[in-house]
Design a protein around this motif. Structure first.
Motif, PDB file in Angstrom:
ATOM      1  N   TYR A 309     -23.125  -4.631   3.530  1.00  0.00           N
ATOM      2  CA  TYR A 309     -23.383  -3.531   2.601  1.00  0.00           C
ATOM      3  C   TYR A 309     -22.686  -2.241   3.033  1.00  0.00           C
ATOM      4  O   TYR A 309     -22.282  -1.441   2.194  1.00  0.00           O
ATOM      5  N   VAL A 310     -22.542  -2.033   4.333  1.00  0.00           N
ATOM      6  CA  VAL A 310     -21.927  -0.791   4.821  1.00  0.00           C
ATOM      7  C   VAL A 310     -20.410  -0.885   4.821  1.00  0.00           C
ATOM      8  O   VAL A 310     -19.708   0.052   4.418  1.00  0.00           O
ATOM      9  N   ALA A 311     -19.875  -2.021   5.271  1.00  0.00           N
ATOM     10  CA  ALA A 311     -18.430  -2.164   5.449  1.00  0.00           C
ATOM     11  C   ALA A 311     -17.619  -1.924   4.178  1.00  0.00           C
ATOM     12  O   ALA A 311     -16.526  -1.358   4.262  1.00  0.00           O
ATOM     13  N   PRO A 312     -18.082  -2.341   2.971  1.00  0.00           N
ATOM     14  CA  PRO A 312     -17.267  -2.057   1.782  1.00  0.00           C
ATOM     15  C   PRO A 312     -16.981  -0.575   1.590  1.00  0.00           C
ATOM     16  O   PRO A 312     -15.883  -0.199   1.170  1.00  0.00           O
ATOM     17  N   HIS A 313     -17.951   0.265   1.896  1.00  0.00           N
ATOM     18  CA  HIS A 313     -17.748   1.708   1.712  1.00  0.00           C
ATOM     19  C   HIS A 313     -16.815   2.269   2.775  1.00  0.00           C
ATOM     20  O   HIS A 313     -15.973   3.126   2.486  1.00  0.00           O
ATOM     21  N   LEU A 314     -16.955   1.784   4.008  1.00  0.00           N
ATOM     22  CA  LEU A 314     -16.049   2.236   5.063  1.00  0.00           C
ATOM     23  C   LEU A 314     -14.641   1.705   4.817  1.00  0.00           C
ATOM     24  O   LEU A 314     -13.649   2.414   5.026  1.00  0.00           O
ATOM     25  N   ASN A 315     -14.543   0.452   4.380  1.00  0.00           N
ATOM     26  CA  ASN A 315     -13.243  -0.120   4.048  1.00  0.00           C
ATOM     27  C   ASN A 315     -12.564   0.654   2.928  1.00  0.00           C
ATOM     28  O   ASN A 315     -11.342   0.794   2.897  1.00  0.00           O
ATOM     29  N   ASN A 316     -13.388   1.144   2.006  1.00  0.00           N
ATOM     30  CA  ASN A 316     -12.833   1.860   0.862  1.00  0.00           C
ATOM     31  C   ASN A 316     -12.097   3.122   1.292  1.00  0.00           C
ATOM     32  O   ASN A 316     -11.154   3.556   0.627  1.00  0.00           O
ATOM     33  N   LEU A 317     -12.520   3.717   2.409  1.00  0.00           N
ATOM     34  CA  LEU A 317     -11.818   4.897   2.912  1.00  0.00           C
ATOM     35  C   LEU A 317     -10.375   4.534   3.268  1.00  0.00           C
ATOM     36  O   LEU A 317      -9.451   5.312   3.018  1.00  0.00           O
ATOM     37  N   TYR A 318     -10.190   3.346   3.842  1.00  0.00           N
ATOM     38  CA  TYR A 318      -8.838   2.886   4.155  1.00  0.00           C
ATOM     39  C   TYR A 318      -8.087   2.487   2.881  1.00  0.00           C
ATOM     40  O   TYR A 318      -6.896   2.781   2.720  1.00  0.00           O
ATOM     41  N   PHE A 319      -8.812   1.813   1.967  1.00  0.00           N
ATOM     42  CA  PHE A 319      -8.174   1.415   0.709  1.00  0.00           C
ATOM     43  C   PHE A 319      -7.675   2.625  -0.075  1.00  0.00           C
ATOM     44  O   PHE A 319      -6.626   2.564  -0.730  1.00  0.00           O
ATOM     45  N   LEU A 320      -8.408   3.725  -0.013  1.00  0.00           N
ATOM     46  CA  LEU A 320      -7.999   4.935  -0.744  1.00  0.00           C
ATOM     47  C   LEU A 320      -6.711   5.522  -0.177  1.00  0.00           C
ATOM     48  O   LEU A 320      -5.893   6.065  -0.920  1.00  0.00           O
ATOM     49  N   THR A 321      -6.544   5.429   1.141  1.00  0.00           N
ATOM     50  CA  THR A 321      -5.272   5.888   1.718  1.00  0.00           C
ATOM     51  C   THR A 321      -4.129   4.983   1.269  1.00  0.00           C
ATOM     52  O   THR A 321      -3.013   5.455   1.019  1.00  0.00           O
ATOM     53  N   LEU A 322      -4.401   3.681   1.142  1.00  0.00           N
ATOM     54  CA  LEU A 322      -3.388   2.768   0.625  1.00  0.00           C
ATOM     55  C   LEU A 322      -3.075   3.073  -0.832  1.00  0.00           C
ATOM     56  O   LEU A 322      -1.916   2.963  -1.269  1.00  0.00           O
ATOM     57  N   CYS A 323      -4.110   3.458  -1.589  1.00  0.00           N
ATOM     58  CA  CYS A 323      -3.900   3.796  -3.001  1.00  0.00           C
ATOM     59  C   CYS A 323      -2.975   5.000  -3.149  1.00  0.00           C
ATOM     60  O   CYS A 323      -2.145   5.057  -4.066  1.00  0.00           O
ATOM     61  N   GLN A 324      -3.131   5.988  -2.270  1.00  0.00           N
ATOM     62  CA  GLN A 324      -2.260   7.152  -2.333  1.00  0.00           C
ATOM     63  C   GLN A 324      -0.814   6.787  -2.035  1.00  0.00           C
ATOM     64  O   GLN A 324       0.115   7.413  -2.557  1.00  0.00           O
ATOM     65  N   ARG A 325      -0.618   5.766  -1.224  1.00  0.00           N
ATOM     66  CA  ARG A 325       0.732   5.381  -0.825  1.00  0.00           C
ATOM     67  C   ARG A 325       1.373   4.365  -1.768  1.00  0.00           C
ATOM     68  O   ARG A 325       2.555   4.485  -2.111  1.00  0.00           O
ATOM     69  N   TYR A 326       0.587   3.367  -2.202  1.00  0.00           N
ATOM     70  CA  TYR A 326       1.151   2.283  -3.004  1.00  0.00           C
ATOM     71  C   TYR A 326       0.640   2.246  -4.447  1.00  0.00           C
ATOM     72  O   TYR A 326       1.196   1.499  -5.261  1.00  0.00           O
ATOM     73  N   GLY A 327      -0.412   2.996  -4.743  1.00  0.00           N
ATOM     74  CA  GLY A 327      -0.983   2.969  -6.085  1.00  0.00           C
ATOM     75  C   GLY A 327      -2.190   2.048  -6.167  1.00  0.00           C
ATOM     76  O   GLY A 327      -2.263   1.028  -5.463  1.00  0.00           O
ATOM     77  N   VAL A 328      -3.133   2.403  -7.030  1.00  0.00           N
ATOM     78  CA  VAL A 328      -4.375   1.625  -7.160  1.00  0.00           C
ATOM     79  C   VAL A 328      -4.087   0.205  -7.651  1.00  0.00           C
ATOM     80  O   VAL A 328      -4.686  -0.763  -7.185  1.00  0.00           O
ATOM     81  N   TRP A 334      -3.485  -6.857  -4.280  1.00  0.00           N
ATOM     82  CA  TRP A 334      -3.515  -7.420  -2.924  1.00  0.00           C
ATOM     83  C   TRP A 334      -4.908  -7.928  -2.560  1.00  0.00           C
ATOM     84  O   TRP A 334      -5.048  -8.962  -1.906  1.00  0.00           O
ATOM     85  N   LEU A 335      -5.955  -7.221  -2.991  1.00  0.00           N
ATOM     86  CA  LEU A 335      -7.327  -7.636  -2.681  1.00  0.00           C
ATOM     87  C   LEU A 335      -7.677  -8.953  -3.375  1.00  0.00           C
ATOM     88  O   LEU A 335      -8.382  -9.792  -2.812  1.00  0.00           O
ATOM     89  N   PHE A 336      -7.195  -9.138  -4.601  1.00  0.00           N
ATOM     90  CA  PHE A 336      -7.418 -10.409  -5.287  1.00  0.00           C
ATOM     91  C   PHE A 336      -6.732 -11.550  -4.540  1.00  0.00           C
ATOM     92  O   PHE A 336      -7.307 -12.639  -4.374  1.00  0.00           O
ATOM     93  N   MET A 337      -5.521 -11.304  -4.080  1.00  0.00           N
ATOM     94  CA  MET A 337      -4.791 -12.335  -3.351  1.00  0.00           C
ATOM     95  C   MET A 337      -5.467 -12.635  -2.014  1.00  0.00           C
ATOM     96  O   MET A 337      -5.532 -13.796  -1.581  1.00  0.00           O
ATOM     97  N   LEU A 338      -5.984 -11.610  -1.361  1.00  0.00           N
ATOM     98  CA  LEU A 338      -6.692 -11.807  -0.096  1.00  0.00           C
ATOM     99  C   LEU A 338      -7.969 -12.616  -0.304  1.00  0.00           C
ATOM    100  O   LEU A 338      -8.293 -13.513   0.491  1.00  0.00           O
ATOM    101  N   LYS A 339      -8.698 -12.326  -1.377  1.00  0.00           N
ATOM    102  CA  LYS A 339      -9.914 -13.081  -1.682  1.00  0.00           C
ATOM    103  C   LYS A 339      -9.596 -14.551  -1.916  1.00  0.00           C
ATOM    104  O   LYS A 339     -10.310 -15.448  -1.415  1.00  0.00           O
ATOM    105  N   LEU A 340      -8.537 -14.808  -2.635  1.00  0.00           N
ATOM    106  CA  LEU A 340      -8.130 -16.192  -2.893  1.00  0.00           C
ATOM    107  C   LEU A 340      -7.727 -16.896  -1.594  1.00  0.00           C
ATOM    108  O   LEU A 340      -8.156 -18.035  -1.330  1.00  0.00           O
ATOM    109  N   GLY A 341      -6.930 -16.219  -0.766  1.00  0.00           N
ATOM    110  CA  GLY A 341      -6.467 -16.828   0.475  1.00  0.00           C
ATOM    111  C   GLY A 341      -7.590 -17.145   1.442  1.00  0.00           C
ATOM    112  O   GLY A 341      -7.643 -18.253   2.013  1.00  0.00           O
ATOM    113  N   LEU A 342      -8.511 -16.207   1.631  1.00  0.00           N
ATOM    114  CA  LEU A 342      -9.628 -16.434   2.545  1.00  0.00           C
ATOM    115  C   LEU A 342     -10.522 -17.576   2.071  1.00  0.00           C
ATOM    116  O   LEU A 342     -11.009 -18.380   2.879  1.00  0.00           O
TER     117      LEU A 342
END
Length: 505
Positions: A309-328, A334-342
């Protein structure tokens, strides 16, 4: 003295922090609700299967209809241009949303308490509690989400607001850690006291923060808007998109949305996302019990639950920096592909690798919830596109958020229904049965897969199916890159005089 204290906090806290803190007062209650409401009614109140399904069916209808209904009541005046001089300004829109939050936030907290005390027959209480809770949650969520689109247009400002929401949502997830220590089906008293404490904190928070924001907005923004209005009255000419139009009907608005292709592709993807998020929430305790309980301690289970429950919100802080660099758009892909791969890796590894299973159960929820946290940014972009394409006089942000929920919230109801049906069809295990679960060995002898194996296949096959469908839908979404930048430029040019600068506040 009360005013001076309020003034101190008002000067100490930024607008982005205050906006983000509203997510705390919602998440501390909603996380507990998602985790325990099904278990409470099934195991403690002993609701029967028919009442459970009837309640979920009625909830499905109400859950879908209240979002566009409340959004329409809130934003219908923004859809067409009024006669000259009566246009609603952006500050008035924001103040209207803050007033709604100050009223509905405390009522949402009170409706949360109705779940944990038996005051009617289980079937009736289940139905009334779900509808009442979801009604106030919808009002809070709609206006809070709409503020994201109303307070800022640029991707950087919206990312900053979303960043603070993630920080406070992570803090709100602490309630999950604490709830596990007081949850006891045999002695419900401690859990009830815990819920009352959470609700009291939430009520106080909604009241104080919404009042601080309203005072700040009145003090720092309204004078600037009054000056801009005075200058506009002295100027010659007229602003774009202010011509007089007939009021827009519901049918005309729905026709506009049906032609909004990016909206339709986003909704199809988000419906699956909502289903998967709530599937994980509803069946997380079941997966822990039947896949891991014999191999990990209760404290490890508590930690695993809290991390998820906590990690998604902390992870989102990193995802937001990726969004600024690569776009939402690219980050979500990439997250959909990661979910499929795992999921494929876990399926190939099998259910006997306990530590790998622990990591997968937690990461599956972390990345799925992390994707959900980014979708408000996409909806805010859709608000911009709707504003520009349909030449709105004000962005109908709450209404568009409501229409998204109308078409995607059924996934919230389908999750427990489809999950329980799959479990029963594949393993013969019925969560409503009062007799002990059949022994796995005898079950396998009769040709039915054992319960543990059935839970494992549910755990890995559901995310594989969801990821494939989402990648197909997301590939058709075109509001990103240069097209998105062009839309934002047009909206900023249209509302140049009435946008709120988050940094300045």
């Amino acid at each position: 003295m009360g005013r001076s204290a309020l003034g101190f906090w008002q000067s100490f806290l930024s607008t982005a922090v205050l906006y983000g803190s509203l997510a705390l007062f919602t998440s501390i209650l909603h996380n507990v609700f998602l985790l325990y409401y099904v278990e409470t009614f099934v195991s403690i109140y002993k609701i029967d299967k028919v009442s459970f399904w009837v309640g979920e069916a009625v909830f499905l209808i109400w859950n879908s209809l209240n979002d566009p209904l409340f959004g329409w009541l809130s934003d219908r005046s923004f859809l067409s241009s009024p006669p000259s001089g009566s246009q609603i300004s952006a500050p008035e829109v924001v103040l209207k949303r803050l007033k709604a939050l100050s009223t509905n936030g405390p009522l949402f907290a009170l409706s949360f308490l109705a779940f944990w005390v038996a005051w009617a027959s289980p079937g009736l209480q289940f139905l009334l509690c779900l509808c009442l809770y979801d009604g106030f949650l919808t009002m809070v969520d709609l206006h809070h989400s709409a503020l994201l689109a109303d307070l800022a247009v640029s991707a950087a400002d919206r990312t900053r607001l979303n960043f603070h929401c993630s920080v406070f949502s992570a803090l709100g997830s602490v309630s999950v850690f604490l709830s596990y220590s007081v949850w006891d089906k045999e002695d419900f008293y401690s859990f009830r006291l815990f819920c009352v404490t959470l609700a009291a904190f939430s009520i106080l928070g909604f009241f104080v923060v919404s009042r601080l924001l309203r005072r700040r907005f009145d003090k720092e923004i309204r004078p600037k808007q009054d000056d801009a209005t005075a200058l506009k009255e002295l100027s010659v000419g007229h602003a774009p998109f202010t011509q007089t139009e007939k009021p827009l009907t519901v049918g005309q608005y729905l026709k506009q949305l049906s032609r909004h292709r990016n909206f339709m592709w986003f909704v199809s993807m988000n419906l699956i996302q909502v289903f998967h998020c709530h599937f994980n929430s509803n069946f997380f305790p079941l997966f822990l019990e039947h896949l891991l309980s014999d191999n990990i301690s209760a404290s490890t289970g508590s930690i695993l639950l809290g991390i998820s429950y906590v990690a998604p919100h902390l992870n989102n802080l990193y995802f937001l920096t990726l969004c600024q660099r690569y776009g939402v758009y690219q980050v979500i892909r990439w997250l959909f592909m990661l979910k499929l791969g795992l999921s494929v890796v876990m399926l190939l590894a099998g259910a006997d690798h306990i530590y790998l299973l622990c990591i997968f159960i937690a990461s599956n929820r972390v990345f799925t919830e992390g994707t959900c946290k980014l979708l408000k940014l996409v909806i805010s972009d859709l608000v911009d596109e709707d504003f520009v394409v349909n030449r709105r006089r004000q962005a109908a942000s709450a209404l568009l958020f409501g229409m998204v929920n109308l078409l995607t919230k059924p996934g919230q109801t389908f999750a427990p229904l489809i999950g329980t049906w799959l479990l029963c069809a594949y393993t013969g295990y019925d969560i409503f049965q009062r007799t002990p679960v059949e022994d796995p060995v005898s079950a396998s002898d009769s040709g039915t897969p054992p319960l543990r194996l059935g839970c494992f296949y549910m755990l890995v096959c559901v995310p594989i199916t969801c990821a494939l469908l989402q990648l197909a839908s997301w590939s058709r979404f075109t509001l990103h890159g240069r097209k998105l930048q062009g839309i934002k430029t047009l909206r900023q040019g249209t509302q140049q005089g009435s946008l709120i600068d988050v940094k300045a506040i």
